[in-house]
Scaffold this active site. Structure first.
Site, mmCIF file in Angstrom:
data_model
loop_
_atom_site.group_PDB
_atom_site.id
_atom_site.type_symbol
_atom_site.label_atom_id
_atom_site.label_comp_id
_atom_site.label_asym_id
_atom_site.label_seq_id
_atom_site.Cartn_x
_atom_site.Cartn_y
_atom_site.Cartn_z
ATOM 1 N N CYS A 9 0.901 -1.184 -0.061
ATOM 2 C CA CYS A 9 -0.082 -0.021 0.030
ATOM 3 C C CYS A 9 1.019 1.197 -0.073
ATOM 4 C CB CYS A 9 -0.986 -0.080 1.180
ATOM 5 S SG CYS A 9 -0.050 0.078 2.750
ATOM 6 N N HIS A 554 -2.383 7.373 14.111
ATOM 7 C CA HIS A 554 -1.109 7.300 14.566
ATOM 8 C C HIS A 554 -0.494 8.498 13.974
ATOM 9 C CE1 HIS A 554 -1.398 4.861 10.947
ATOM 10 N NE2 HIS A 554 -0.241 5.450 10.564
#
Length: 638
Positions: A9, A554
């Protein structure tokens, strides 16, 4: 049946490993032998060998970024997005049984075509790929030349010269060699980004032709702008040739022989006969025009020279103006080269100063480039500003042009003269400048104008705490550093205080604030605002809503004292723009110190990605009523 797969990804973290985990589980369930190679941020893991590929009955590429397929020629291949690897792994594997999956012949659509959409501008991505490889050549070349000029340069009527037989001449030549690769490398890796490895040779050779004006009758060449043009030409021409259907027997040699040769020849001839010749004519006309302006307004001439010097930083416009100033020295007119000498140093000095006075506008790598840029400016090396201009031309180029024009005009009004064909403060230090005071006044004002203007136009890219550079690092106590521990399971970095069994927030931002507040209270963060900006910046790159009611926001920041994970459970769900449309009910927020981002960050995400694929485990987490129950379940993640 044996299946091999590749997952990847754009960010290279959670989705990569989630897809791999689900494909492996699906293979086990269907009784199919499967091996999955992951191409994450940490690099290639579980790499497929030649034997794996040879024995495979089919290949699955579940990726949202380009994955090289040449090694799979002759194999049945499915290319799809990483989300299909996560959500439809069994279906992908079963297609090799129920469908006539086509054999890959190097003419399949790319993953980007399969997805039919891109969140990131592809032109910008290709350009940034080239710039990232070009920067080291600029820094090495510029600083070596500056070192040689400082320690070995001598003033002569023809400019600052390093004696041919000296040690410093060799240092200068090494620096010049580094500079000579700048444009070809830029073009080459733009082409690679577009067309993969077959684009490398056409791009580098096209960039060399762009930089070497002798191919098309120009003394100046086309500079880094020409290199960008050559890179995109090479990339898209190579891509077009790759799509030409050829007999299967020719497929293996197409990427290494026919495609590079045809693309290189096409790009080279286009630049020599179509692009280069008009460029040469334009710059010859500019030279004639400048020579005809000597009797015109000196202020207008200074404005034009300042703009030309700065617009392409060592490219053809810059060289035409520089050669004009050099010709005037030969005629005894030093007050043309004076404004040019000032304008030459302003772009790198201005960008260097800009990164010093407002670090929030620049990433850490750009701040480091600013130091090198400022040093180059002291020695009249305009190319030091190129990395900034290439990355953000619409803000940087106008800013450095305004600064150089300002400095050039002040120098012209102050009767600044330069008796050698060089620029920057170095020529004043060596005594080659007339009216030294006004030289420095002009250079300082132009530099400040550039720095203030570019920082006014740019947006903040990092938080205030991160912008302080090493300040947070220094503020961390030895006790904080000692708390850093080897992460073998999730509960190494989770405490009860970081678990919220019943979140109150109903929106993404409210949930973030709730989790960040607990991290701040637990001493994980030194600056909650800076960490939140890092989390939001990551969300802006692409949603961290993983689907299946999971979100993993995050942030990597110097405001984080030690790695930690906070868990929040929102039973009603929060809209997190998840890829499958489900609301986020299990929110895991990761905080990692910036200096440990490449290690702990990936380790934590891999732990979570694999365990959270288990439907039963997710349901158990959603059913907990106390922090203690949740903590006990989290201990299973390792």
């Amino acid at each position: 049946m044996k299946i091999i797969a590749v997952t990847a990804c754009p960010v290279g973290i959670a989705h990569t490993y989630m897809a791999a985990e689900n494909l492996q589980k699906a293979g086990g369930k269907l009784g199919v032998e499967i091996k999955v190679e992951t191409q994450g941020s940490i690099g290639v893991e579980n790499a497929l060998t030649d034997k794996d590929i040879e024995e495979a009955d089919g290949v699955i590429i579940a990726s949202d970024k380009e994955v090289t397929k040449e090694r799979f020629i002759g194999k049945r291949l499915i290319a799809t997005g990483v989300q299909d690897g996560i959500k439809r792994p069994e279906e992908l594997i079963q297609r090799f049984v129920t469908e006539d999956v086509p054999v890959y012949q190097a003419d399949l659509m790319s993953v980007e075509d399969v997805k039919k959409q891109k969140k990131e501008n592809p032109i910008y991505r290709h350009l940034m790929s080239g710039v990232s490889y070009m920067i080291p050549f600029i820094v090495v070349g510029g600083l070596l030349i500056a070192l040689a000029l400082t320690l070995g340069g001598e003033q002569t009527p023809g400019g600052i010269v390093i004696p041919e037989d000296s040690f410093w001449k060799k240092v200068e030549e090494i620096g010049a060699a580094s500079f000579s690769f700048m444009v070809p490398i830029l073009a080459g890796f733009i082409a690679v980004s577009i067309a993969d490895r077959p684009g490398l040779a056409p791009g580098i050779i096209g960039g060399f032709i762009a930089a070497n004006g002798s191919f098309y009758g120009s003394e100046a060449g086309a500079g880094f702008i020409g290199g960008i043009i050559a890179g995109f030409l090479a990339g898209y021409i190579t891509l077009a040739i790759k799509k030409i259907k050829v007999p299967q027997s020719m497929q293996p040699v197409m990427p290494i022989i026919f495609i590079p040769i045809l693309a290189t020849l096409t790009v080279g001839l286009l630049f020599v006969y179509v692009v280069g010749a008009p460029v040469a004519q334009v710059f010859e006309s500019l030279t004639v025009w400048l020579e005809g302006m000597q009797g015109a307004s000196s202020i207008l001439l200074a404005l034009i020279l300042g703009a030309m010097i700065s617009i392409d930083m060592g490219g053809p416009f810059n060289k035409v103006a520089f050669l004009f100033g050099s010709a005037m020295i030969a005629e005894g007119n030093y007050e043309i080269m004076g404004p040019i000498a000032v304008a030459i140093c302003i772009p790198p000095l201005g960008m260097g100063l800009a990164t010093f006075i407002n670090k929030r506008k620049y990433q850490a790598a750009q701040q480091q480039a600013g130091k090198a840029s400022f040093t180059m400016g002291l020695f009249g090396i305009t190319e030091g500003a190129i990395p900034f201009a290439a990355q953000d031309p619409l803000r940087v180029i106008p800013s450095i042009m305004v600064g150089s024009m300002t400095g050039s005009v002040i120098a012209m009004m102050g009767n600044v003269g330069d008796r050698v064909a060089h620029g920057g403060p170095i020529v004043a230090v060596l005594g080659a400048v007339d009216n030294v005071l006004m030289f420095f006044v002009a250079a300082i004002i132009g530099t400040v104008v550039t720095a203030l203007l570019v920082n006014f136009l740019k947006k903040d890219v990092i938080g205030e705490s991160e912008a302080k550079g090493g300040t947070n690092q220094q503020e961390r106590t030895e006790e904080d550093q000692a708390k850093s521990t080897e992460i073998t399971k999730l509960t190494d970095i989770v405490t009860n205080d970081l678990i919220h069994a019943d979140l109150k927030g109903s929106t993404k931002e409210e949930v973030m604030d709730e989790l960040i507040a607990s991290m701040k209270q637990s001493g994980i963060l030194s600056d909650a605002k800076a960490y939140k900006q890092a989390v939001i910046a990551r969300e802006n790159e692409g949603t961290t809503g993983m689907g299946m009611n999971i979100a993993v926001p995050h942030g990597k920041s110097e405001a984080v004292r030690k790695p930690a994970v906070a868990l929040g459970i929102q039973r009603s769900g929060v809209d997190w723009e998840s890829l499958d449309g489900t609301p986020a009910k299990l929110i895991f927020m990761l905080a990692v110190p910036k200096e440990k981002a490449g290690d702990d960050h990936l380790k934590i995400l891999q732990m979570l990605s694999r365990k959270l694929m288990d439907d039963n485990y997710r349901q158990k987490l959603l059913n907990v009523t106390t922090k203690e129950e949740a903590y006990h379940l989290l201990a299973e993640i390792q």
